[in-house]
Design an enzyme around this catalytic site. Sequence first.
Site, PDB file in Angstrom:
ATOM      1  N   ARG A 221       0.804  -1.157   0.002  1.00 28.32           N
ATOM      2  CA  ARG A 221       0.114   0.053  -0.005  1.00 28.32           C
ATOM      3  C   ARG A 221       0.835   1.192   0.036  1.00 28.32           C
ATOM      4  O   ARG A 221       0.514   2.246   0.733  1.00 28.32           O
ATOM      5  CB  ARG A 221      -0.911   0.124   1.387  1.00 28.32           C
ATOM      6  CG  ARG A 221      -1.915  -1.064   1.049  1.00 28.32           C
ATOM      7  CD  ARG A 221      -3.194  -0.821  -0.078  1.00 28.32           C
ATOM      8  NE  ARG A 221      -4.023  -1.724   0.163  1.00 28.32           N
ATOM      9  CZ  ARG A 221      -3.835  -3.120  -0.224  1.00 28.32           C
ATOM     10  NH1 ARG A 221      -2.726  -3.600  -0.966  1.00 28.32           N
ATOM     11  NH2 ARG A 221      -4.760  -4.104  -0.135  1.00 28.32           N
TER      12      ARG A 221
ATOM     13  N   SER B 168     -11.333   0.819   2.901  1.00 30.57           N
ATOM     14  CA  SER B 168     -10.494   0.417   4.076  1.00 30.57           C
ATOM     15  C   SER B 168      -9.762   1.735   4.571  1.00 30.57           C
ATOM     16  O   SER B 168      -9.298   2.133   3.902  1.00 30.57           O
ATOM     17  CB  SER B 168      -9.552  -0.615   3.981  1.00 30.57           C
ATOM     18  OG  SER B 168     -10.181  -1.609   3.263  1.00 30.57           O
TER      19      SER B 168
ATOM     20  N   GLU C 197      -4.814   4.308   6.008  1.00 23.86           N
ATOM     21  CA  GLU C 197      -4.548   4.110   4.300  1.00 23.86           C
ATOM     22  C   GLU C 197      -5.206   5.371   3.518  1.00 23.86           C
ATOM     23  O   GLU C 197      -4.693   5.789   2.671  1.00 23.86           O
ATOM     24  CB  GLU C 197      -5.418   2.854   3.813  1.00 23.86           C
ATOM     25  CG  GLU C 197      -5.166   2.505   2.405  1.00 23.86           C
ATOM     26  CD  GLU C 197      -6.092   1.397   2.030  1.00 23.86           C
ATOM     27  OE1 GLU C 197      -6.078   0.237   2.496  1.00 23.86           O
ATOM     28  OE2 GLU C 197      -6.555   1.600   1.046  1.00 23.86           O
TER      29      GLU C 197
HETATM   30  C1  FAD Z   1     -15.489   1.110  -1.408  1.00 24.13           C
HETATM   31  C2  FAD Z   1     -14.209   1.088  -1.806  1.00 24.13           C
HETATM   32  C3  FAD Z   1     -13.112  -0.031  -1.913  1.00 24.13           C
HETATM   33  C4  FAD Z   1     -11.917  -0.050  -2.069  1.00 24.13           C
HETATM   34  N1  FAD Z   1     -11.091  -1.117  -2.142  1.00 24.13           N
HETATM   35  C5  FAD Z   1      -9.842  -0.745  -2.323  1.00 24.13           C
HETATM   36  C6  FAD Z   1      -9.182  -2.143  -2.421  1.00 24.13           C
HETATM   37  O1  FAD Z   1      -9.577  -3.214  -2.374  1.00 24.13           O
HETATM   38  N2  FAD Z   1      -7.727  -2.151  -2.457  1.00 24.13           N
HETATM   39  C7  FAD Z   1      -7.083  -0.797  -2.578  1.00 24.13           C
HETATM   40  O2  FAD Z   1      -5.757  -0.830  -2.656  1.00 24.13           O
HETATM   41  N3  FAD Z   1      -7.665   0.317  -2.382  1.00 24.13           N
HETATM   42  C8  FAD Z   1      -9.182   0.431  -2.292  1.00 24.13           C
HETATM   43  N4  FAD Z   1      -9.723   1.258  -2.230  1.00 24.13           N
HETATM   44  C9  FAD Z   1      -9.217   2.667  -2.291  1.00 24.13           C
HETATM   45  C10 FAD Z   1      -9.161   3.355  -3.332  1.00 24.13           C
HETATM   46  O3  FAD Z   1     -10.270   2.792  -4.394  1.00 24.13           O
HETATM   47  C11 FAD Z   1      -7.936   3.358  -4.252  1.00 24.13           C
HETATM   48  O4  FAD Z   1      -6.765   3.777  -3.420  1.00 24.13           O
HETATM   49  C12 FAD Z   1      -7.754   3.967  -5.632  1.00 24.13           C
HETATM   50  O5  FAD Z   1      -6.572   3.857  -6.219  1.00 24.13           O
HETATM   51  C13 FAD Z   1      -8.027   5.438  -5.258  1.00 24.13           C
HETATM   52  O6  FAD Z   1      -7.944   6.268  -6.940  1.00 24.13           O
HETATM   53  P1  FAD Z   1      -8.641   7.610  -6.855  1.00 24.13           P
HETATM   54  O7  FAD Z   1      -8.662   7.960  -8.263  1.00 24.13           O
HETATM   55  O8  FAD Z   1      -9.969   7.740  -6.308  1.00 24.13           O
HETATM   56  O9  FAD Z   1      -7.577   8.479  -5.951  1.00 24.13           O
HETATM   57  P2  FAD Z   1      -7.592   9.642  -5.185  1.00 24.13           P
HETATM   58  O10 FAD Z   1      -8.611   9.274  -3.928  1.00 24.13           O
HETATM   59  O11 FAD Z   1      -8.321  10.790  -5.991  1.00 24.13           O
HETATM   60  O12 FAD Z   1      -6.473   9.852  -4.789  1.00 24.13           O
HETATM   61  C14 FAD Z   1      -5.634   8.997  -3.762  1.00 24.13           C
HETATM   62  C15 FAD Z   1      -4.120   9.614  -3.732  1.00 24.13           C
HETATM   63  O13 FAD Z   1      -3.599   9.599  -4.909  1.00 24.13           O
HETATM   64  C16 FAD Z   1      -3.227  10.654  -5.300  1.00 24.13           C
HETATM   65  N5  FAD Z   1      -3.156  10.567  -6.722  1.00 24.13           N
HETATM   66  C17 FAD Z   1      -4.479  10.448  -7.543  1.00 24.13           C
HETATM   67  N6  FAD Z   1      -4.098  10.539  -8.812  1.00 24.13           N
HETATM   68  C18 FAD Z   1      -3.112  10.937  -9.028  1.00 24.13           C
HETATM   69  C19 FAD Z   1      -2.249  11.192  -9.953  1.00 24.13           C
HETATM   70  N7  FAD Z   1      -2.783  11.012 -11.305  1.00 24.13           N
HETATM   71  N8  FAD Z   1      -1.022  11.487 -10.159  1.00 24.13           N
HETATM   72  C20 FAD Z   1      -0.315  11.449  -8.644  1.00 24.13           C
HETATM   73  N9  FAD Z   1      -1.097  11.359  -7.607  1.00 24.13           N
HETATM   74  C21 FAD Z   1      -2.259  10.988  -7.788  1.00 24.13           C
HETATM   75  C22 FAD Z   1      -3.959  11.682  -4.683  1.00 24.13           C
HETATM   76  O14 FAD Z   1      -3.268  13.026  -4.580  1.00 24.13           O
HETATM   77  C23 FAD Z   1      -3.831  11.117  -3.363  1.00 24.13           C
HETATM   78  O15 FAD Z   1      -2.783  11.238  -2.546  1.00 24.13           O
HETATM   79  C24 FAD Z   1     -11.188   1.349  -2.181  1.00 24.13           C
HETATM   80  C25 FAD Z   1     -11.988   2.652  -1.716  1.00 24.13           C
HETATM   81  C26 FAD Z   1     -13.247   2.434  -1.733  1.00 24.13           C
HETATM   82  C27 FAD Z   1     -14.110   3.764  -1.671  1.00 24.13           C
END
Ligand code: FAD
Length: 342
Positions: free
Chosen positions: A165, A241, A338
């Site tokens: 992670r 999570s 996380e």
């Molecule tokens: C219901 C649910 C279930 C989930 N299950 C999992 C799981 O099974 N496994 C898991 O690992 N995660 C899980 N997650 C967490 C999440 O889905 C992941 O971390 C996902 O990759 C976040 O993507 P996002 O585009 O929404 O990122 P954001 O929430 O928009 O950003 C997350 C972080 O990444 C950075 N970021 C985003 N895009 C970029 C970019 N292009 N360049 C640089 N930095 C960037 C942001 O600044 C921030 O620090 C879950 C979330 C939810 C709501």
Amino acid sequence: MDIQENISLKEYTTFRIGGRARFFAHVRNTADLENATAFARQKKLPILVLGGGSNILVADEGFAGLVLRMEIMDVVINGNKDGKTIVSAGAGVEWDGFVAGTVRHGLHGLENLSLIPGTVGAAPVQNIGAYGAEVKNAIEWVEALDYETGVVRRFSNRECNFAYRTSFFKTPAGKKYVIIRVGFALAKHGELATSYRDIADYIKINNIAQAEITLQKVRDIVIDIRTKKLPNLAEYGTAGSFFKNPIIAKSEYEKLLNEYPMMPHYPAGEDKVKIPAAWVLDNLCGFKGYREGDVGVYKNQALVLVNFGNAASSEIKNLAQKMIDAVQEKTNIILEREVEYV
Ligand SMILES: Cc1cc2nc3c(=O)[nH]c(=O)nc-3n(C[C@H](O)[C@H](O)[C@H](O)COP(=O)(O)OP(=O)(O)OC[C@H]3O[C@@H](n4cnc5c(N)ncnc54)[C@H](O)[C@@H]3O)c2cc1C
């Protein structure tokens, strides 16, 4: 490009919590990215890179800088390397839609990561993982722009420094990079990973014959398991999570076993074990289904904090701290978040 002002971030996060961004830009291509980052440099503004907002908790006060909403959407097949197909996708591509496309094309490597919310650009940041898979095993390269200098650089898998992670992009030095697109190396033929307990149990309980277990079937199984276990984002505000599973010394775990003989664990390298935080939060601290006003813990998963309506960011933070304190009191383990606080 258009830079907007005072935009509410609530609508851009899955927690549906948070104040306003002072400035906000939709980044649809590299020219938008260059213009927006030049604007931030000129005005000396901090930058928040936003994908689907599914792993962050925005403060009630909002963000006093420039938010870059990543909406770069291209998906390209870049040929073959070492027998694998290289597919690249823009940072703004929706993760699960991308996974669905790779499975449709018979490409192996991302199927166990089905239905994770968010974007392609965020996947390397915390090295998303689920059901025995981590995205680091499929990433070939990551292309990113250093927003302090405006220089674009391609990172090899090794340079991303992936671990459980986390990655280089979560470190102070990595935070100044905006991921533009990610290259994946996917196999046309590959072993399907079905030994993770939830998947293996599902196959057994549903009497699925070995011959039926195709790439698409693994995706379908993961989707079915996740749909039953995790909250529906249309119904609840959440970021999934909230805490990582702690990794502790084997000797510490053995001491804990004297007190809690049922405590599960997974191997995590030499002399280390990973403890499922959800088990501790549920069985030792009784948090599953806990609720205080509009904040609470999901009824089927003790790791998942929920906004039931109009929760404030501060209320989620208070509940998270309460959970950290309870776990520390019972086990001496300090849970690590996380979800990122903005
Ligand atoms: C219901 C649910 C279930 C989930 N299950 C999992 C799981 O099974 N496994 C898991 O690992 N995660 C899980 N997650 C967490 C999440 O889905 C992941 O971390 C996902 O990759 C976040 O993507 P996002 O585009 O929404 O990122 P954001 O929430 O928009 O950003 C997350 C972080 O990444 C950075 N970021 C985003 N895009 C970029 C970019 N292009 N360049 C640089 N930095 C960037 C942001 O600044 C921030 O620090 C879950 C979330 C939810 C709501």
